[in-house]
Design an enzyme around this catalytic site. Sequence first.
Site, PDB file in Angstrom:
ATOM      1  N   HIS A  18       0.832  -1.211   0.000  1.00 35.20           N
ATOM      2  CA  HIS A  18       0.000   0.000   0.000  1.00 35.20           C
ATOM      3  C   HIS A  18       0.860   1.251   0.000  1.00 35.20           C
ATOM      4  CE1 HIS A  18       0.705   0.711   4.261  1.00 35.20           C
ATOM      5  NE2 HIS A  18       0.250  -0.492   4.566  1.00 35.20           N
ATOM      6  N   HIS A  21       4.204   1.423   2.109  1.00 34.34           N
ATOM      7  CA  HIS A  21       5.357   0.716   1.521  1.00 34.34           C
ATOM      8  C   HIS A  21       5.882   1.485   0.305  1.00 34.34           C
ATOM      9  CE1 HIS A  21       2.566  -2.600   3.036  1.00 34.34           C
ATOM     10  NE2 HIS A  21       3.570  -2.588   3.902  1.00 34.34           N
ATOM     11  N   CYS A 126       2.017 -11.674  22.187  1.00 36.18           N
ATOM     12  CA  CYS A 126       1.063 -11.160  21.200  1.00 36.18           C
ATOM     13  C   CYS A 126       1.508 -11.635  19.822  1.00 36.18           C
ATOM     14  CB  CYS A 126       0.996  -9.636  21.225  1.00 36.18           C
ATOM     15  SG  CYS A 126       0.017  -9.005  19.837  1.00 36.18           S
ATOM     16  N   CYS A 129       2.273  -8.776  17.216  1.00 34.44           N
ATOM     17  CA  CYS A 129       3.562  -8.094  17.383  1.00 34.44           C
ATOM     18  C   CYS A 129       4.728  -9.067  17.293  1.00 34.44           C
ATOM     19  CB  CYS A 129       3.654  -7.411  18.738  1.00 34.44           C
ATOM     20  SG  CYS A 129       2.400  -6.187  19.019  1.00 34.44           S
ATOM     21  N   CYS A 143      -2.758  -6.088  24.601  1.00 32.50           N
ATOM     22  CA  CYS A 143      -1.593  -5.622  23.860  1.00 32.50           C
ATOM     23  C   CYS A 143      -1.830  -4.167  23.452  1.00 32.50           C
ATOM     24  CB  CYS A 143      -1.399  -6.485  22.609  1.00 32.50           C
ATOM     25  SG  CYS A 143      -0.417  -5.641  21.357  1.00 32.50           S
ATOM     26  N   HIS A 146      -2.363  -3.906  19.492  1.00 30.47           N
ATOM     27  CA  HIS A 146      -3.480  -4.570  18.808  1.00 30.47           C
ATOM     28  C   HIS A 146      -4.777  -4.622  19.613  1.00 30.47           C
ATOM     29  CE1 HIS A 146       0.081  -5.981  16.573  1.00 30.47           C
ATOM     30  NE2 HIS A 146      -0.743  -5.993  15.542  1.00 30.47           N
ATOM     31  N   LYS A 296      -3.574   6.017  11.132  1.00 29.19           N
ATOM     32  CA  LYS A 296      -2.615   5.228  10.367  1.00 29.19           C
ATOM     33  C   LYS A 296      -3.378   4.282   9.444  1.00 29.19           C
ATOM     34  CE  LYS A 296       1.448   2.344  10.554  1.00 29.19           C
ATOM     35  NZ  LYS A 296       1.927   1.067  11.024  1.00 29.19           N
ATOM     36  N   LYS A 299      -5.441  -2.234   7.060  1.00 32.06           N
ATOM     37  CA  LYS A 299      -6.436  -3.005   6.328  1.00 32.06           C
ATOM     38  C   LYS A 299      -7.748  -3.062   7.121  1.00 32.06           C
ATOM     39  CE  LYS A 299      -5.512  -7.345   5.457  1.00 32.06           C
ATOM     40  NZ  LYS A 299      -4.733  -8.483   4.963  1.00 32.06           N
TER      41      LYS A 299
HETATM   42  N1  MSP Z   1       9.021  -6.951   8.047  1.00 39.00           N
HETATM   43  C1  MSP Z   1       9.207  -5.834   8.894  1.00 39.00           C
HETATM   44  C2  MSP Z   1      10.484  -5.108   8.563  1.00 39.00           C
HETATM   45  C3  MSP Z   1      11.730  -5.928   8.638  1.00 39.00           C
HETATM   46  S1  MSP Z   1      13.132  -5.020   8.158  1.00 39.00           S
HETATM   47  C4  MSP Z   1      14.436  -6.000   8.489  1.00 39.00           C
HETATM   48  C5  MSP Z   1       8.036  -4.880   8.721  1.00 39.00           C
HETATM   49  N2  MSP Z   1       7.318  -4.995   7.600  1.00 39.00           N
HETATM   50  S2  MSP Z   1       6.050  -4.100   7.226  1.00 39.00           S
HETATM   51  O1  MSP Z   1       5.490  -4.690   6.042  1.00 39.00           O
HETATM   52  O2  MSP Z   1       5.182  -3.939   8.328  1.00 39.00           O
HETATM   53  O3  MSP Z   1       6.631  -2.728   6.775  1.00 39.00           O
HETATM   54  C6  MSP Z   1       6.788  -1.664   7.671  1.00 39.00           C
HETATM   55  C7  MSP Z   1       7.339  -0.501   6.900  1.00 39.00           C
HETATM   56  O4  MSP Z   1       6.449  -0.171   5.797  1.00 39.00           O
HETATM   57  C8  MSP Z   1       7.455   0.792   7.666  1.00 39.00           C
HETATM   58  O5  MSP Z   1       8.617   0.855   8.453  1.00 39.00           O
HETATM   59  C9  MSP Z   1       7.447   1.785   6.521  1.00 39.00           C
HETATM   60  O6  MSP Z   1       8.655   1.744   5.836  1.00 39.00           O
HETATM   61  C10 MSP Z   1       6.357   1.218   5.631  1.00 39.00           C
HETATM   62  N3  MSP Z   1       5.024   1.635   6.061  1.00 39.00           N
HETATM   63  C11 MSP Z   1       3.953   0.821   6.281  1.00 39.00           C
HETATM   64  N4  MSP Z   1       2.880   1.598   6.608  1.00 39.00           N
HETATM   65  C12 MSP Z   1       3.222   2.893   6.606  1.00 39.00           C
HETATM   66  C13 MSP Z   1       2.519   4.106   6.788  1.00 39.00           C
HETATM   67  N5  MSP Z   1       1.234   4.165   7.049  1.00 39.00           N
HETATM   68  N6  MSP Z   1       3.224   5.256   6.633  1.00 39.00           N
HETATM   69  C14 MSP Z   1       4.548   5.259   6.319  1.00 39.00           C
HETATM   70  N7  MSP Z   1       5.220   4.125   6.134  1.00 39.00           N
HETATM   71  C15 MSP Z   1       4.615   2.923   6.325  1.00 39.00           C
HETATM   72  O7  MSP Z   1       7.841  -4.056   9.590  1.00 39.00           O
END
Ligand code: MSP
Length: 510
Positions: A18, A21, A126, A129, A143, A146, A296, A299
């Site tokens: 999304h 990412h 959890c 997390c 938690c 969540h 934030k 989903k």
């Molecule tokens: N898999 C772990 C990261 C491991 S790194 C060795 C993880 N994955 S995640 O899919 O949850 O991705 C989190 C990251 O996605 C955030 O740190 C950021 O880079 C990005 N984002 C996900 N949602 C976001 C927002 N709503 N806003 C900004 N960035 C966001 O954590």
Amino acid sequence: MNTFFLTTPIYYVNSHPHLGHAYTTIVADAMTRFQRLMGRDAIFITGTDEHGDKIVQAAEKAGQEVGAFSTVISAEFRALWPQLNTRPAAFIRTTDPEHKRLVQEFLHRVHAAGDIYFGEYSGHYCYGCERFYTDKELEGGLCPQHQVKPDFISEKNYFFRMSRHQEWLTRHIRDNPDFIQPERYRTEVLTLLDSGILDDLCISRPKTRLTWGIELPFDSRYVCYVWFDALLSYISAIGGVGSAGYERYWPQAQHLVAKDILKPHAIFWPTMLRAGGVPLYRRLNVHGYWLTRETKMSKSLGNIVTPLDMAARYGLDAFRYFLLREMHFGSDANFSEEGLVARLNADLANDLGNLFSRVLSMVSRYCAGAVPAPAGDTDLESALKDLALECLANFQALFDAYRFSQALESLWELVRALNKYVDSAAPWTLAKKGDAKRLGTVLYTLLECMRKTALHLWPVMPEKAEDMYRQLGLVFQADTVLLPREKESFGLLNAGLPLPAPVSLFPRVD
Ligand code: MSP
């Protein structure tokens, strides 16, 4: 060696890509392109994080086998990046055999060095997390992330002696102000470290509870905790410790993450590296959250923004520009289509688009469609050039410091000054008077400043910048252009160059 190496988080395959990412990966791409223009051998990498409870549960919910499920979602991420014109040098999956080998080697090394021990553990676990909570950390028994009741689990596990690293890590962060940026996150980590002893980290999960993970090399009854596995992807993606890629890029490693995963990157990772005898990364860059309707994106809340929809509706480069311009790196920002449209119309259609269409149509009309020759500056040009060099120098310094919004603001100061210059130099009057010399100077100055603007915009809007170059009669070649000289001198554009017929670069959206 003049290298630049940036990582995005490897994204979990429990949900579809999304806006959040997309933002991180677009920032990584823009920064890497910028560093290339600065003359560096610059790359960024990305990938997917596929082990652990969270993924197993998502696969079960989808009614699929976890390996097959991960492959499908991982492929979605991989396919998205080129569509957003982001070019990672590597895409790592934590299920890749080379990655698994590296994790096992690393675990073995840390274990042999005595930094891993076997012990009893109980706590509130959890699944969302993937971590244990102490009584104190729970909020009303739930938690805090969540809002669900964790399971109370008691079991034997392996622990990484993270606590032993507290002192030097604190010192390292104090002594290296650049290690964690922006400052507020550095302060947050220091406060956390100062608030008490760092716990040891539970780094195993018994196979009786979870089999979807990398087996511990010293005990086949256990798999590795997902974070201990995932962070190492930053090194396996470049070939592993000691490889040519590692030698070349690791000394310049920088990470890019949002604040949700500050702790694993600021605390787990440096202590792991130290324990494994690997030099620390250079710098951790932390950004805030994209919010929709002030919350934030998630989903379950149904407020997900899909990047490809936005790119299809408003143009990819306008979308990329909006993301970098709107968010002040480090703080949260709100995403709304109204906000995107407003910026697109004001900054792109009005300021930048108008500048290009006005100037290019005058060159076509008054100069037979070729770049005119300049013939001596007046005070007007001198002042404009001083301002241009200052704006470009600011842009470069700010962009390099991840302050994208301010960098673009600085570039727009130039764009607006150029529009004003058109009004005050009034080329149409000069044409009417037949003052070809002055007309040449004015239009040449504008074209040259527009070229500089386009070049500086390339990291953010690659396709549009290339279009702008084409409109200026040039072919954009990222590897031959260097930004540093652009803030020092004028005159790279050649007089006499024929220009194509002007086209509208940024149509208004209603
Ligand atoms: N898999 C772990 C990261 C491991 S790194 C060795 C993880 N994955 S995640 O899919 O949850 O991705 C989190 C990251 O996605 C955030 O740190 C950021 O880079 C990005 N984002 C996900 N949602 C976001 C927002 N709503 N806003 C900004 N960035 C966001 O954590």
